[in-house]
Scaffold this motif. Structure first.
Motif, mmCIF file in Angstrom:
data_model
loop_
_atom_site.group_PDB
_atom_site.id
_atom_site.type_symbol
_atom_site.label_atom_id
_atom_site.label_comp_id
_atom_site.label_asym_id
_atom_site.label_seq_id
_atom_site.Cartn_x
_atom_site.Cartn_y
_atom_site.Cartn_z
ATOM 1 N N MET A 164 0.823 -1.192 0.000
ATOM 2 C CA MET A 164 0.000 0.000 0.000
ATOM 3 C C MET A 164 0.871 1.262 0.000
ATOM 4 S SD MET A 164 -3.203 0.976 0.263
ATOM 5 C CE MET A 164 -4.273 2.118 0.980
ATOM 6 N N THR A 165 1.883 1.302 0.856
ATOM 7 C CA THR A 165 2.773 2.449 0.930
ATOM 8 C C THR A 165 3.552 2.607 -0.370
ATOM 9 O OG1 THR A 165 3.034 2.064 3.293
ATOM 10 C CG2 THR A 165 4.631 3.496 2.262
ATOM 11 N N ARG A 166 3.957 1.493 -0.949
ATOM 12 C CA ARG A 166 4.705 1.527 -2.207
ATOM 13 C C ARG A 166 3.817 2.083 -3.332
ATOM 14 N NH1 ARG A 166 8.827 -2.698 -4.626
ATOM 15 N NH2 ARG A 166 8.837 -1.879 -6.735
ATOM 16 N N THR A 167 2.575 1.672 -3.405
ATOM 17 C CA THR A 167 1.637 2.166 -4.408
ATOM 18 C C THR A 167 1.410 3.660 -4.234
ATOM 19 O OG1 THR A 167 0.528 0.023 -4.398
ATOM 20 C CG2 THR A 167 -0.658 1.859 -5.393
ATOM 21 N N LEU A 168 1.301 4.090 -3.014
ATOM 22 C CA LEU A 168 1.112 5.514 -2.727
ATOM 23 C C LEU A 168 2.341 6.304 -3.171
ATOM 24 C CD1 LEU A 168 -0.785 7.600 -1.515
ATOM 25 C CD2 LEU A 168 0.239 7.144 0.705
ATOM 26 N N SER A 169 3.517 5.775 -2.937
ATOM 27 C CA SER A 169 4.761 6.440 -3.350
ATOM 28 C C SER A 169 4.837 6.563 -4.870
ATOM 29 C CB SER A 169 5.981 5.662 -2.847
ATOM 30 O OG SER A 169 6.003 5.628 -1.456
ATOM 31 N N ILE A 170 4.461 5.513 -5.564
ATOM 32 C CA ILE A 170 4.485 5.548 -7.036
ATOM 33 C C ILE A 170 3.524 6.609 -7.549
ATOM 34 C CG2 ILE A 170 3.884 4.225 -9.111
ATOM 35 C CD1 ILE A 170 5.012 1.747 -7.640
ATOM 36 N N TRP A 171 2.320 6.665 -6.970
ATOM 37 C CA TRP A 171 1.342 7.680 -7.387
ATOM 38 C C TRP A 171 1.828 9.097 -7.064
ATOM 39 C CZ3 TRP A 171 -2.097 7.141 -10.917
ATOM 40 C CH2 TRP A 171 -2.658 5.902 -11.160
ATOM 41 N N ALA A 172 2.502 9.256 -5.957
ATOM 42 C CA ALA A 172 3.033 10.576 -5.575
ATOM 43 C C ALA A 172 4.113 11.014 -6.562
ATOM 44 C CB ALA A 172 3.568 10.538 -4.152
ATOM 45 N N ILE A 173 4.995 10.103 -6.925
ATOM 46 C CA ILE A 173 6.054 10.418 -7.897
ATOM 47 C C ILE A 173 5.441 10.736 -9.261
ATOM 48 C CG2 ILE A 173 7.992 9.424 -9.185
ATOM 49 C CD1 ILE A 173 8.727 7.938 -6.564
ATOM 50 N N LEU A 174 4.470 9.961 -9.671
ATOM 51 C CA LEU A 174 3.792 10.197 -10.945
ATOM 52 C C LEU A 174 3.096 11.561 -10.952
ATOM 53 C CD1 LEU A 174 3.004 9.059 -13.710
ATOM 54 C CD2 LEU A 174 1.008 8.035 -12.619
ATOM 55 N N ALA A 175 2.419 11.879 -9.846
ATOM 56 C CA ALA A 175 1.731 13.174 -9.745
ATOM 57 C C ALA A 175 2.729 14.329 -9.792
ATOM 58 C CB ALA A 175 0.901 13.234 -8.464
ATOM 59 N N LEU A 176 3.864 14.200 -9.112
ATOM 60 C CA LEU A 176 4.888 15.248 -9.134
ATOM 61 C C LEU A 176 5.490 15.402 -10.530
ATOM 62 C CD1 LEU A 176 6.717 14.690 -5.727
ATOM 63 C CD2 LEU A 176 5.302 16.640 -6.404
ATOM 64 N N THR A 177 5.672 14.292 -11.221
ATOM 65 C CA THR A 177 6.211 14.340 -12.587
ATOM 66 C C THR A 177 5.244 15.067 -13.516
ATOM 67 O OG1 THR A 177 7.375 12.252 -12.211
ATOM 68 C CG2 THR A 177 7.058 12.931 -14.507
ATOM 69 N N VAL A 178 3.976 14.714 -13.452
ATOM 70 C CA VAL A 178 2.962 15.369 -14.281
ATOM 71 C C VAL A 178 2.889 16.861 -13.949
ATOM 72 C CG1 VAL A 178 0.478 15.522 -14.756
ATOM 73 C CG2 VAL A 178 1.608 13.286 -14.699
ATOM 74 N N LEU A 179 2.926 17.187 -12.677
ATOM 75 C CA LEU A 179 2.897 18.586 -12.251
ATOM 76 C C LEU A 179 4.110 19.345 -12.792
ATOM 77 C CD1 LEU A 179 1.483 20.773 -10.582
ATOM 78 C CD2 LEU A 179 2.842 20.024 -8.621
ATOM 79 N N ALA A 180 5.288 18.751 -12.735
ATOM 80 C CA ALA A 180 6.504 19.393 -13.246
ATOM 81 C C ALA A 180 6.405 19.647 -14.748
ATOM 82 C CB ALA A 180 7.729 18.536 -12.925
ATOM 83 N N VAL A 181 5.892 18.672 -15.495
ATOM 84 C CA VAL A 181 5.735 18.836 -16.942
ATOM 85 C C VAL A 181 4.730 19.951 -17.238
ATOM 86 C CG1 VAL A 181 4.847 17.731 -19.038
ATOM 87 C CG2 VAL A 181 6.420 16.488 -17.543
ATOM 88 N N LEU A 182 3.617 19.961 -16.541
ATOM 89 C CA LEU A 182 2.609 21.000 -16.760
ATOM 90 C C LEU A 182 3.133 22.388 -16.408
ATOM 91 C CD1 LEU A 182 -0.634 19.209 -15.500
ATOM 92 C CD2 LEU A 182 0.032 19.704 -17.870
ATOM 93 N N LEU A 183 3.865 22.506 -15.319
ATOM 94 C CA LEU A 183 4.457 23.795 -14.938
ATOM 95 C C LEU A 183 5.486 24.251 -15.972
ATOM 96 C CD1 LEU A 183 4.857 23.473 -11.058
ATOM 97 C CD2 LEU A 183 3.327 24.998 -12.316
ATOM 98 N N GLY A 184 6.246 23.314 -16.493
ATOM 99 C CA GLY A 184 7.219 23.641 -17.537
ATOM 100 C C GLY A 184 6.549 24.156 -18.799
ATOM 101 N N LEU A 185 5.474 23.498 -19.212
ATOM 102 C CA LEU A 185 4.731 23.954 -20.386
ATOM 103 C C LEU A 185 4.090 25.321 -20.151
ATOM 104 C CD1 LEU A 185 2.995 20.681 -21.606
ATOM 105 C CD2 LEU A 185 4.766 21.985 -22.792
ATOM 106 N N TYR A 186 3.564 25.521 -18.956
ATOM 107 C CA TYR A 186 2.955 26.808 -18.626
ATOM 108 C C TYR A 186 4.007 27.923 -18.657
ATOM 109 C CZ TYR A 186 0.755 30.540 -15.983
ATOM 110 O OH TYR A 186 0.274 31.763 -15.588
ATOM 111 N N GLN A 187 5.163 27.655 -18.069
ATOM 112 C CA GLN A 187 6.228 28.655 -17.992
ATOM 113 C C GLN A 187 6.773 29.007 -19.376
ATOM 114 O OE1 GLN A 187 6.923 30.058 -15.139
ATOM 115 N NE2 GLN A 187 8.592 31.340 -15.825
ATOM 116 N N SER A 188 6.971 28.010 -20.217
ATOM 117 C CA SER A 188 7.576 28.257 -21.531
ATOM 118 C C SER A 188 6.556 28.668 -22.577
ATOM 119 C CB SER A 188 8.307 27.005 -22.013
ATOM 120 O OG SER A 188 7.375 25.981 -22.324
ATOM 121 N N GLY A 189 5.284 28.431 -22.321
ATOM 122 C CA GLY A 189 4.261 28.753 -23.304
ATOM 123 C C GLY A 189 3.945 27.584 -24.213
ATOM 124 N N GLY A 190 4.729 26.560 -24.130
ATOM 125 C CA GLY A 190 4.468 25.356 -24.902
ATOM 126 C C GLY A 190 4.885 25.469 -26.350
#
Length: 133
Positions: free
Chosen positions: A1-27
């Motif tokens: 359960m903890t491992r699954t939560l960690s994977i989802w947290a890493i995935l969410a942070l990765t998606v957030l980083a990509v979205l912030l990068g696109l927002y900052q650069s204009g895409g």
């Protein structure tokens, strides 16, 4: 359960980083606009060769309009390659002239003044000073 939560947290942070990068650069859309504007600005800078050739040919006086002649047969674009609208040349006085285009992005070097050869973000024009040799 903890491992699954960690994977989802890493995935969410990765998606957030990509979205912030696109927002900052204009895409990719903003990058394409900037690339087209870079071509326009390069064309305007190159057109100074034609203006100065015409000025030399016309007794060291700036021309009224841009046109190629037998002595000034410079192979330059006189119109925007993306919209086919002609670039605008305006003689401002004896030694000043402007070359203008319709840009898609704002000039990123705006500090309230526009030195010669820099794009005015309000008009899309580059202003030059012609000084005869």
């Amino acid at each position: 359960m903890t491992r699954t939560l960690s994977i989802w947290a890493i995935l969410a942070l990765t998606v957030l980083a990509v979205l912030l990068g696109l927002y900052q650069s204009g895409g990719p859309l903003e990058a394409r606009k900037a690339k087209r504007d870079s071509v326009r600005e390069s064309d305007l800078r190159s057109l100074t060769t034609l203006v100065e050739c015409q000025a030399r040919e016309g007794g060291k006086r700036l021309p009224e309009a841009l046109e190629t002649t037998s002595n000034c047969d410079v192979r330059l674009r006189l119109e925007d390659p993306f919209t086919n609208e002609p670039y605008v040349y305006t003689r401002q006085g004896d030694g000043l002239y402007r070359l203008c285009a319709k840009f898609e992005t704002k000039a990123d070097h705006w500090d309230g003044t526009v030195p010669f050869g820099m794009r005015d973000p309000e008009t899309g024009c580059l202003t030059y000073e012609y000084t005869p040799d």
